[in-house]
Every structure is written in C-alpha cells, then in structure tokens.
Design an enzyme around this catalytic site. Sequence first.
Site, mmCIF file in Angstrom:
data_model
loop_
_atom_site.group_PDB
_atom_site.id
_atom_site.type_symbol
_atom_site.label_atom_id
_atom_site.label_comp_id
_atom_site.label_asym_id
_atom_site.label_seq_id
_atom_site.Cartn_x
_atom_site.Cartn_y
_atom_site.Cartn_z
ATOM 1 N N THR A 1 3.480 25.276 24.362
ATOM 2 C CA THR A 1 3.319 24.977 22.743
ATOM 3 C C THR A 1 3.281 23.389 22.482
ATOM 4 O O THR A 1 2.381 23.102 21.598
ATOM 5 C CB THR A 1 4.417 25.370 22.489
ATOM 6 O OG1 THR A 1 4.708 26.605 22.662
ATOM 7 C CG2 THR A 1 4.612 25.503 21.055
ATOM 8 N N ASN B 1 0.808 8.303 -0.150
ATOM 9 C CA ASN B 1 1.565 9.469 0.222
ATOM 10 C C ASN B 1 3.386 9.543 0.801
ATOM 11 O O ASN B 1 4.833 9.884 0.671
ATOM 12 C CB ASN B 1 1.240 11.335 0.028
ATOM 13 C CG ASN B 1 0.655 11.365 -1.043
ATOM 14 O OD1 ASN B 1 0.597 11.477 -2.131
ATOM 15 N ND2 ASN B 1 -0.793 10.863 -0.867
ATOM 16 N N ASP C 1 -10.261 7.417 6.981
ATOM 17 C CA ASP C 1 -8.575 7.227 6.666
ATOM 18 C C ASP C 1 -7.690 8.515 7.856
ATOM 19 O O ASP C 1 -7.681 9.076 6.792
ATOM 20 C CB ASP C 1 -8.262 6.568 5.244
ATOM 21 C CG ASP C 1 -6.959 6.250 5.325
ATOM 22 O OD1 ASP C 1 -6.364 6.710 5.913
ATOM 23 O OD2 ASP C 1 -7.080 5.664 3.934
ATOM 24 N N ASP D 1 0.958 -0.934 0.059
ATOM 25 C CA ASP D 1 0.383 -0.051 -0.155
ATOM 26 C C ASP D 1 0.998 1.076 0.589
ATOM 27 O O ASP D 1 1.369 1.712 1.151
ATOM 28 C CB ASP D 1 -0.999 0.258 0.832
ATOM 29 C CG ASP D 1 -1.594 1.024 0.827
ATOM 30 O OD1 ASP D 1 -1.785 1.979 0.741
ATOM 31 O OD2 ASP D 1 -2.304 2.037 2.518
ATOM 32 N N THR E 1 -0.932 10.602 6.182
ATOM 33 C CA THR E 1 -0.806 11.936 5.589
ATOM 34 C C THR E 1 -2.256 12.689 5.693
ATOM 35 O O THR E 1 -2.600 14.217 5.757
ATOM 36 C CB THR E 1 -0.321 11.619 4.153
ATOM 37 O OG1 THR E 1 0.717 10.341 4.631
ATOM 38 C CG2 THR E 1 0.625 12.600 3.968
ATOM 39 N N ASP F 1 -6.767 4.299 -2.640
ATOM 40 C CA ASP F 1 -6.190 3.670 -1.549
ATOM 41 C C ASP F 1 -8.114 3.681 -0.778
ATOM 42 O O ASP F 1 -8.452 2.700 -0.397
ATOM 43 C CB ASP F 1 -5.621 4.529 -0.636
ATOM 44 C CG ASP F 1 -6.075 5.805 -0.571
ATOM 45 O OD1 ASP F 1 -6.132 6.705 -1.290
ATOM 46 O OD2 ASP F 1 -4.664 6.305 0.382
ATOM 47 N N ILE G 1 5.439 3.595 2.381
ATOM 48 C CA ILE G 1 4.749 1.876 2.135
ATOM 49 C C ILE G 1 3.949 0.925 2.846
ATOM 50 O O ILE G 1 5.789 0.994 3.952
ATOM 51 C CB ILE G 1 5.579 1.593 1.183
ATOM 52 C CG1 ILE G 1 6.126 2.598 -0.087
ATOM 53 C CG2 ILE G 1 5.468 0.081 0.343
ATOM 54 C CD1 ILE G 1 7.146 1.538 -0.747
#
Length: 249
Positions: A181, A9, A122, A6, A125, A102, A12
């Site tokens: 932060t 971006n 999903d 799979d 990214t 995907d 893998i």
Amino acid sequence: MILELDCGNSFIKWRVLSGAEVVLVAEGVVDSDLALCESLCKLSGLSLRSCRMVSVRTAAETSALIDMLERDFGVSVICAKPAREMSGVRNGYEDYERLGLDRWLAMLGAFHLANGPCLVLDFGTAVTADFIAIDGDHLGGFICPGMPLMRNQLRTHTRKIRYDDVAAERALTSQAPGRSTVEAVERGCSLMLRGFVLTQLEMARSYWGEGFTVFITGGDADLVAGVAPGARFVPDLVFVGLAVACPLS
Ligand SMILES: Nc1ncnc2c1ncn2[C@@H]1O[C@H](COP(=O)(O)OP(=O)(O)OP(=O)(O)O)[C@@H](O)[C@H]1O
Ligand SMILES: CC(C)(CO)[C@@H](O)C(=O)NCCC(=O)O
Ligand SMILES: [K+]
C-alpha cells in the site's frame, strides 16, 4: 544581519544573512511561530538589523508573527505586498491582490534570473505553475494539491490506507509499480507530480518552443528530479524574489 522569512501554509522557512557580501549565517524550516522563536534564540551572536517576509497566511496570523518578531527581537519587519507590476513582471490575475505572494515572488525571482520566458513550478503544500512571457507578462498559472495533501486525502478518505513516514520515505526510492500500500500510494502520488511537470512543459513549448527556462522550487522539488532535464532547481527562489520586492536600503 537580515532575517528572511517565507511563511507557507505548513512551514516557515527562515534564514539569516550577514554583511555586504550577504553571507548565509543560518537557516531552517519550522512548523510554528514558537519554533521559529526558539530556533532564533539558539543562535549565538544574533543581531538583527532588519527583517523581510512573505506570508500566504491570514492577515491575523501574519500580524501575530510580526508582533512577536518586533517584540522579542527588536527588529522592524517589512512584508512583501501584492503589486500589479514590479521589476518587469506584470501580474496576470484579474484581481492582482488575489495571486499568492509566494507565487508572485517566485516569479519575480525567476524573471530576474532568466530575463526571458519562464515556467515556475513550486512543490509545497500546494503545487503551483506560473508562466511568464518574454516581455514579463504573467500569462497565469495552475494550482493543485501537493504531495502532503494528496497522501492525506487518501489516508483520510479510505479505511485501509495507513502507513508511517519512515515507510513512505523508503517507498520513494523507486518508481516501479507498488507491491504494498505504501509503495502504491507514495509512487502513485509522485507520478501525479511528475505527470504535472510534463504537461506544464508541453504547454510552455506550445507558447515558446524550446526558448524558455524552467525553475523548480519548494520542499518537495526532489520528487520531480530528472523529469525536466535542464530545469534550474532553485530552493531559495522565493527568497530571490523577496530581495527583489523588498530591497533594504
Ligand atoms: N526540512 C524540511 N522540513 C519540512 N518539510 C520539508 C523539509 N524539507 C523538505 N520538506 C518537504 O516540503 C514539503 C512542504 O513544502 P514547502 O515547505 O515548500 O511548503 P509549505 O510551507 O508547506 O507550503 P506552501 O506551499 O504554502 O509554501 C513537505 O511536504 C516536506 O515533504
Ligand atoms: C497556492 C498557494 C497555497 C501556494 O502556496 C498560495 O500561493 C496561495 O494561497 N495563493 C492564493 C490563491 C491564488 O494564488 O490564486
Ligand atoms: K511556497
């Protein structure tokens, strides 16, 4: 043995399955073709009969990876292709080839498992949501930045947001308002994802009442744990769909 890939971006995801009973032999997440090659070379007794993959990368990147696999492992590679309709699911895009593969496979996997209306979320990214009705009609979906993109935008476009991965991980052990932060950013972004889930659930309820299945997948699925009680966490949902789309005879 079968190699499944799979190609997202950023990473893998790969796994090797063996035998008629489809036993998992090995699996991993890598950040480059070369790292994939190294991981596979380290496996003792690897003997690949076939390989199937899905990629959301460019055609050039995808064919470079296919070439490497065919050359270095002597295996022929089957790639998931866009389709207007498959396995009872109808692609809802005006231009069906533009829907991310995907997403398409995750939908095929979800509909195969649920056999009814589903909401597929999903967290990679990018974060995606897709709605599939009882008759397999894909109503469409949503795409927004995932955790890595949100935090990197803040880091890139502000001067004073700087912290390391260890601090980030520690910050996510609570949801309380941040007192540093790193806590403020990590918890803020994680709340964006959790809020996204709630909105998608509301929309699904408006279509289907309570009669639908929620599927959650992707590397950052943990961040929304508990937001959708009853949701099915299926880390390998794309692979479930890959087997549906690319059956091996
Ligand atoms: N073993 C791992 N290696 C790398 N990332 C991981 C791992 N486990 C979880 N993650 C998380 O997964 C996220 C990436 O998700 P995922 O691998 O599903 O998508 P991707 O390949 O980057 O992108 P795409 O959405 O295009 O598939 C990262 O933000 C990271 O926090
Ligand atoms: C949205 C992503 C990046 C999620 O991995 C992928 O599915 C993709 O590149 N899709 C193409 C655009 C679309 O689905 O409309
Ligand atoms: K993905």
